[in-house]
Design a protein around this motif. Structure first.
Motif, PDB file in Angstrom:
ATOM      1  N   VAL A 357       0.940  -1.283  -0.018  1.00 53.92           N
ATOM      2  CA  VAL A 357       0.080  -0.047  -0.133  1.00 53.92           C
ATOM      3  C   VAL A 357       0.899   1.338   0.003  1.00 53.92           C
ATOM      4  N   LEU A 358       0.749   2.103  -1.004  1.00 55.54           N
ATOM      5  CA  LEU A 358       1.750   3.254  -1.255  1.00 55.54           C
ATOM      6  C   LEU A 358       0.787   4.584  -0.863  1.00 55.54           C
ATOM      7  N   SER A 359      -0.435   4.509  -1.014  1.00 54.57           N
ATOM      8  CA  SER A 359      -1.251   5.677  -0.598  1.00 54.57           C
ATOM      9  C   SER A 359      -2.545   5.198  -0.133  1.00 54.57           C
ATOM     10  N   ILE A 360      -3.247   6.345   0.582  1.00 54.50           N
ATOM     11  CA  ILE A 360      -4.533   5.958   1.232  1.00 54.50           C
ATOM     12  C   ILE A 360      -5.259   7.588   1.350  1.00 54.50           C
ATOM     13  N   THR A 361      -6.706   7.558   1.064  1.00 53.60           N
ATOM     14  CA  THR A 361      -7.358   8.495   1.230  1.00 53.60           C
ATOM     15  C   THR A 361      -8.850   8.054   1.419  1.00 53.60           C
ATOM     16  N   ARG A 362      -9.548   9.009   1.673  1.00 54.49           N
ATOM     17  CA  ARG A 362     -11.117   8.896   1.698  1.00 54.49           C
ATOM     18  C   ARG A 362     -11.929   9.805   0.506  1.00 54.49           C
ATOM     19  N   SER A 363     -12.800   9.291   0.091  1.00 53.56           N
ATOM     20  CA  SER A 363     -13.452  10.157  -0.820  1.00 53.56           C
ATOM     21  C   SER A 363     -14.811   9.991  -0.830  1.00 53.56           C
ATOM     22  N   ASN A 364     -15.809  10.778  -0.743  1.00 54.42           N
ATOM     23  CA  ASN A 364     -17.314  10.340  -0.597  1.00 54.42           C
ATOM     24  C   ASN A 364     -17.469   9.351   0.175  1.00 54.42           C
ATOM     25  N   VAL A 396       0.570   3.164  -7.653  1.00 55.58           N
ATOM     26  CA  VAL A 396      -0.472   4.497  -7.388  1.00 55.58           C
ATOM     27  C   VAL A 396       0.166   5.019  -6.247  1.00 55.58           C
ATOM     28  N   PHE A 397       1.320   6.013  -6.438  1.00 54.70           N
ATOM     29  CA  PHE A 397       1.875   6.448  -5.219  1.00 54.70           C
ATOM     30  C   PHE A 397       1.095   7.709  -4.526  1.00 54.70           C
ATOM     31  N   THR A 398       0.027   8.233  -5.160  1.00 55.31           N
ATOM     32  CA  THR A 398      -0.757   9.313  -4.534  1.00 55.31           C
ATOM     33  C   THR A 398      -2.156   9.181  -5.135  1.00 55.31           C
ATOM     34  N   LEU A 399      -3.115   9.503  -4.019  1.00 57.63           N
ATOM     35  CA  LEU A 399      -4.436   9.507  -4.126  1.00 57.63           C
ATOM     36  C   LEU A 399      -5.078  10.979  -3.884  1.00 57.63           C
ATOM     37  N   ILE A 400      -5.785  11.757  -4.856  1.00 60.24           N
ATOM     38  CA  ILE A 400      -6.038  13.122  -4.560  1.00 60.24           C
ATOM     39  C   ILE A 400      -7.426  13.305  -4.209  1.00 60.24           C
ATOM     40  N   ASN A 401      -7.892  13.722  -3.116  1.00 60.81           N
ATOM     41  CA  ASN A 401      -9.128  14.113  -2.833  1.00 60.81           C
ATOM     42  C   ASN A 401      -9.557  15.534  -2.938  1.00 60.81           C
ATOM     43  N   ASP A 402      -9.981  16.077  -4.129  1.00 61.32           N
ATOM     44  CA  ASP A 402      -9.888  17.302  -4.382  1.00 61.32           C
ATOM     45  C   ASP A 402     -11.349  18.216  -3.813  1.00 61.32           C
ATOM     46  N   LEU A 414      -3.882  10.518 -15.931  1.00 60.80           N
ATOM     47  CA  LEU A 414      -4.641  10.983 -14.824  1.00 60.80           C
ATOM     48  C   LEU A 414      -6.218  10.631 -14.891  1.00 60.80           C
ATOM     49  N   GLY A 415      -6.650   9.940 -13.652  1.00 62.86           N
ATOM     50  CA  GLY A 415      -8.081   9.473 -13.612  1.00 62.86           C
ATOM     51  C   GLY A 415      -8.892  10.109 -12.570  1.00 62.86           C
ATOM     52  N   GLU A 416     -10.011   9.974 -12.763  1.00 67.23           N
ATOM     53  CA  GLU A 416     -10.964  10.579 -11.756  1.00 67.23           C
ATOM     54  C   GLU A 416     -12.222   9.689 -11.382  1.00 67.23           C
ATOM     55  N   ILE A 417     -12.505   9.594 -10.364  1.00 67.63           N
ATOM     56  CA  ILE A 417     -13.921   8.875  -9.818  1.00 67.63           C
ATOM     57  C   ILE A 417     -14.509   9.724  -9.179  1.00 67.63           C
ATOM     58  N   ARG A 418     -15.883   9.963  -9.799  1.00 68.50           N
ATOM     59  CA  ARG A 418     -16.977  10.770  -9.230  1.00 68.50           C
ATOM     60  C   ARG A 418     -18.093  10.032  -8.720  1.00 68.50           C
ATOM     61  N   PRO A 419     -18.601  10.845  -7.427  1.00 68.75           N
ATOM     62  CA  PRO A 419     -19.707  10.081  -6.765  1.00 68.75           C
ATOM     63  C   PRO A 419     -20.807   9.598  -7.515  1.00 68.75           C
ATOM     64  N   ARG A 420     -21.384   8.472  -7.363  1.00 68.41           N
ATOM     65  CA  ARG A 420     -22.585   8.084  -8.266  1.00 68.41           C
ATOM     66  C   ARG A 420     -22.550   7.377  -9.614  1.00 68.41           C
ATOM     67  N   LEU A 421     -21.003   7.795  -9.877  1.00 68.77           N
ATOM     68  CA  LEU A 421     -20.603   7.032 -11.133  1.00 68.77           C
ATOM     69  C   LEU A 421     -19.632   6.055 -11.102  1.00 68.77           C
ATOM     70  N   SER A 422     -19.857   4.861 -11.805  1.00 69.46           N
ATOM     71  CA  SER A 422     -18.979   3.521 -11.670  1.00 69.46           C
ATOM     72  C   SER A 422     -17.593   3.834 -12.300  1.00 69.46           C
ATOM     73  N   GLY A 423     -16.543   3.258 -11.857  1.00 70.88           N
ATOM     74  CA  GLY A 423     -15.388   3.174 -12.637  1.00 70.88           C
ATOM     75  C   GLY A 423     -14.763   4.508 -12.810  1.00 70.88           C
ATOM     76  N   MET A 424     -13.660   4.457 -13.522  1.00 69.21           N
ATOM     77  CA  MET A 424     -12.653   5.672 -13.474  1.00 69.21           C
ATOM     78  C   MET A 424     -12.629   6.282 -14.788  1.00 69.21           C
ATOM     79  N   ASN A 425     -13.037   7.716 -14.817  1.00 68.34           N
ATOM     80  CA  ASN A 425     -12.784   8.373 -15.997  1.00 68.34           C
ATOM     81  C   ASN A 425     -11.170   8.775 -16.489  1.00 68.34           C
ATOM     82  N   LYS A 426     -10.702   8.887 -17.474  1.00 67.82           N
ATOM     83  CA  LYS A 426      -9.355   9.484 -17.680  1.00 67.82           C
ATOM     84  C   LYS A 426      -9.579  10.780 -18.069  1.00 67.82           C
ATOM     85  N   ILE A 427      -8.423  11.730 -17.379  1.00 69.34           N
ATOM     86  CA  ILE A 427      -8.592  13.129 -17.613  1.00 69.34           C
ATOM     87  C   ILE A 427      -7.411  13.518 -18.632  1.00 69.34           C
ATOM     88  N   SER A 428      -6.238  12.808 -18.584  1.00 71.30           N
ATOM     89  CA  SER A 428      -5.169  13.060 -19.244  1.00 71.30           C
ATOM     90  C   SER A 428      -4.939  12.006 -20.115  1.00 71.30           C
TER      91      SER A 428
END
Length: 659
Positions: A357-364, A396-402, A414-428
């Motif tokens: 485990v390299l990184s930990i965070t909480r989102s939604n 994955v060395f870093t997780l970002i809760n914006d 760079l990926g993005e996970i939004r609430p109420r949406l399944s899976g990850m979207n690519k930003i870059s």
């Protein structure tokens, strides 16, 4: 070999007449994790794999009765104790301890106690010279109990009572011969109870075995366990009787009545072998081949302990809670030590996390762990971590809760996970190999991302139904891989590289509020600026910028424009054989969590700007490394390591220290 086969036959013969025609570590909080478990195989302790009894002496040394004798463990070394008068294997099904701390053992045709020789080594001393010759041929001692000054040894044929005063052989021995077969002996509140086959349950009154009222119930119900029960002080209930295969019963002094539980199906379809009353009033019961179950005094299922959570065998023959609260299990295949009441728990392979485990965070309200093989999210229903499919294979060395979404820097972009949406979207795009980040506090609409090819800046996107961030540009002058980032109090961005070089970026802004990347200033810091022989790591705490060198922790001094050694968090020694063993994390309350050489220090901020220090936290932590720390607002602390994810319970994270 003969003895081993004989004993297996004995167990089967003992239990078969009473057979009738069942997930792991159940908990109310899905984030509690699993207890810390240490498994010991027979190869480790050099004894037989089957372990039937466990006990601890008053000095803390553990003893394990196996199919081949007694094994001693002082916490470091394992030793085998030779039993007198025994050739070959000696099955030690039971051990006991009297009020003076003397350990007693029993096997086939032999029983005695443990002592020390002139060299301080543990030896076994026989007591069978005290009994008549005609009683020395008996089957295995199945149970040992003590009451007052008396110690009782039970075999199928005899019950032997030996007083502690063994200097007077004529008065210390009392022997009862079974009319059928003695099956079990118990000590409850310093009173002795005995079960005889086809007779029922008896109580020892003086020197007479008297059938208790309603004791005939045990003619058709086998029991190996008898436990105190005191849920209601005004109740007439005297004890709880777990039967081998017919469930649990309460005895009120005249009759046995069924005690219903949430595990009745398991109790009536399996073989209950051992049970203990835990200090918190719950009961732990083992069912052969199914592990252990913890139930409350009301019969509610609290926990399950079995191979699903890491115990190496589900056939548990012995349970023992030692003086420090550690739970020891003797099993058909080795020994397990469980940190049963520890505030420290874990999530590892059994919980779905299969790499470091390299990184930990909480989102939604969901917990995420970035690992060497992708991002995992804890499913609160399944109580398991599941991989975010689009991240599989990523480090994955870093997780970002914006603040709204989870941003994931991966080698694939760079990926993005939004609430109420399944899976990850690519930003870059995939060529952008993101590693680390900082969201500027002075300009909260800017996200600075460090990657294998330098630094890129993203701007928060205010358009609905689109990605949260859009790429604004790259810092063209910086070509090295950036693996550490932090922001100083004056708004400068600091970037650390794997070559020991650190960059300071002073952003320039246009009147329109846009970032002027072309004219932003870039300064290089290396050995001449106080970073000699450093790994290039950067940490931001309370607006200050820190790094590490061979001298220890250094802080940037804007007056001298150099990094200088600091003891603001106390003396810190860095082990450069593994810089992953160092981390510096500031939580939302301003506390600073420092991990170095697998030891954790907490620096508590004071009004004058200084810190008070708390050392030696998590000293029971068993991992080989601490890679990252994620403290939460409720006091819960998460540790990421090469051995998975560890959790420290609630507000006690600082107050409770593991010694």
């Amino acid at each position: 070999i003969v003895l081993i086969h004989r004993f297996y036959f004995f167990i089967i013969a003992l239990l078969t007449p009473f057979l009738v025609p069942m997930d792991a570590f159940a908990q109310t909080n899905p984030e509690l994790g699993l207890p810390l478990i240490s498994n010991y195989t027979s190869k480790i302790y050099k004894g037989h794999s089957q372990v039937w009894s466990v006990i601890q002496d008053d000095s803390g040394i553990m003893y394990f009765g196996t199919t081949s004798g007694i094994t001693e463990f002082d916490g470091v070394n394992w030793k085998q104790i030779k039993l007198p008068g025994v050739s070959g294997n000696a099955i030690v099904r039971t051990m006991g301890k009297d009020k003076n701390g003397v350990i007693y053992y029993g096997t086939v045709n032999e029983f005695g106690f443990l002592s020390e020789n002139e060299f301080g080594n543990t030896i076994a001393v026989s007591l069978t010279h005290l009994i008549p010759e005609e009683t020395k041929d008996f089957s295995v001692i199945s149970s040992i109990q003590n009451s007052g000054d008396d110690v009782y040894f039970l075999s199928s044929e005899y019950m032997f009572r030996i007083k502690n005063d063994i200097t007077n052989p004529e008065k210390v021995v009392k022997i009862w011969k079974s009319e059928t077969a003695f099956l079990s002996i118990f000590n409850l509140h310093d009173e002795i109870y005995v079960i005889q086959r086809d007779e029922g349950m008896f109580k020892l009154v003086g020197d007479e075995l008297e059938l208790i009222e309603g004791g005939e119930f045990l003619i058709n119900n086998r029991a190996l366990v008898l436990l105190p029960y005191s849920k209601d002080q005004n109740s007439k209930v005297q004890f709880l009787l777990p039967t081998v295969s017919n469930g649990l019963f309460l005895y009120d002094g005249s009759k046995f009545s069924r005690f219903k539980t949430q595990i009745d199906d398991q109790l009536t379809s399996g073989l209950l072998y051992r049970g203990i009353l835990l200090p918190n009033g719950n009961y732990m019961l083992t069912i052969n081949g199914r592990g252990a179950f913890v139930i409350s005094a009301e019969g509610k299922l609290i926990q399950e302990l079995n191979s699903d959570i890491g115990i190496q065998d589900d056939s548990i023959y012995a349970i023992y809670l030692d003086s420090s609260g550690l739970l020891w299990l003797g099993m058909d295949n080795g020994i397990a030590k469980i940190e049963f009441n520890s505030l420290l728990t874990r999530f590892a392979r059994e919980s779905g996390i299969k790499s470091a485990v390299l990184s930990i965070t909480r989102s939604n309200n969901l917990l995420y762990a970035g690992t060497t093989s992708g991002v995992y999210v804890l499913d609160p229903i399944k109580r398991l971590f599941e991989i975010v499919p689009e991240t599989e294979g990523s480090q994955v060395f870093t997780l970002i809760n914006d603040g709204e979404n989870l941003i994931i820097p991966t080698p694939f972009g760079l990926g993005e996970i939004r609430p109420r949406l399944s899976g990850m979207n690519k930003i870059s795009n995939p060529e952008f190999r993101a590693v680390t980040y900082t969201i500027t506090k002075n300009k909260e609409d800017r996200l600075w991302i460090g990657s294998a090819s330098g630094i890129s800046v993203f701007k928060r996107n205010t358009q609905p139904n689109e990605f949260s961030w859009i790429q604004e540009g790259n810092l063209l002058e910086l070509k090295l891989g950036v693996y550490f980032m932090a922001e100083s109090g004056d708004g400068d961005i600091w970037a650390g590289t794997s070559l020991g070089i650190v960059y300071k970026i002073t952003p320039k802004w246009l009147q329109s509020g846009e970032l002027d990347l072309l004219n932003s200033e870039l300064e290089v810091f290396g050995a001449e600026q106080g970073l000699e022989n450093g790994p290039g790591s950067i940490y931001g705490v309370n607006g200050n910028i820190y790094s590490i060198t061979e001298e220890g922790l250094v802080m940037y001094n804007s007056a001298t424009e150099k990094f200088e050694k600091t003891d603001v968090f106390g003396e810190i020694k860095i082990d450069f054989s593994s810089t992953d063993n160092f981390s510096l994390t500031e939580d939302k309350t301003g506390k600073v969590w420092i991990s170095t050489n697998n030891k954790i220090r907490v620096a508590n901020p004071q009004p004058d700007g200084s810190y008070t220090l708390e050392d030696n936290l998590f000293s029971a932590y068993p991992g080989e490394d601490i890679i990252t720390i994620f403290p939460e607002g409720d006091g819960t602390v998460w540790l990421g390591s090469g051995e998975g994810l560890f959790r420290m319970e609630g507000q006690s994270a600082i107050d409770k220290k593991f010694e």
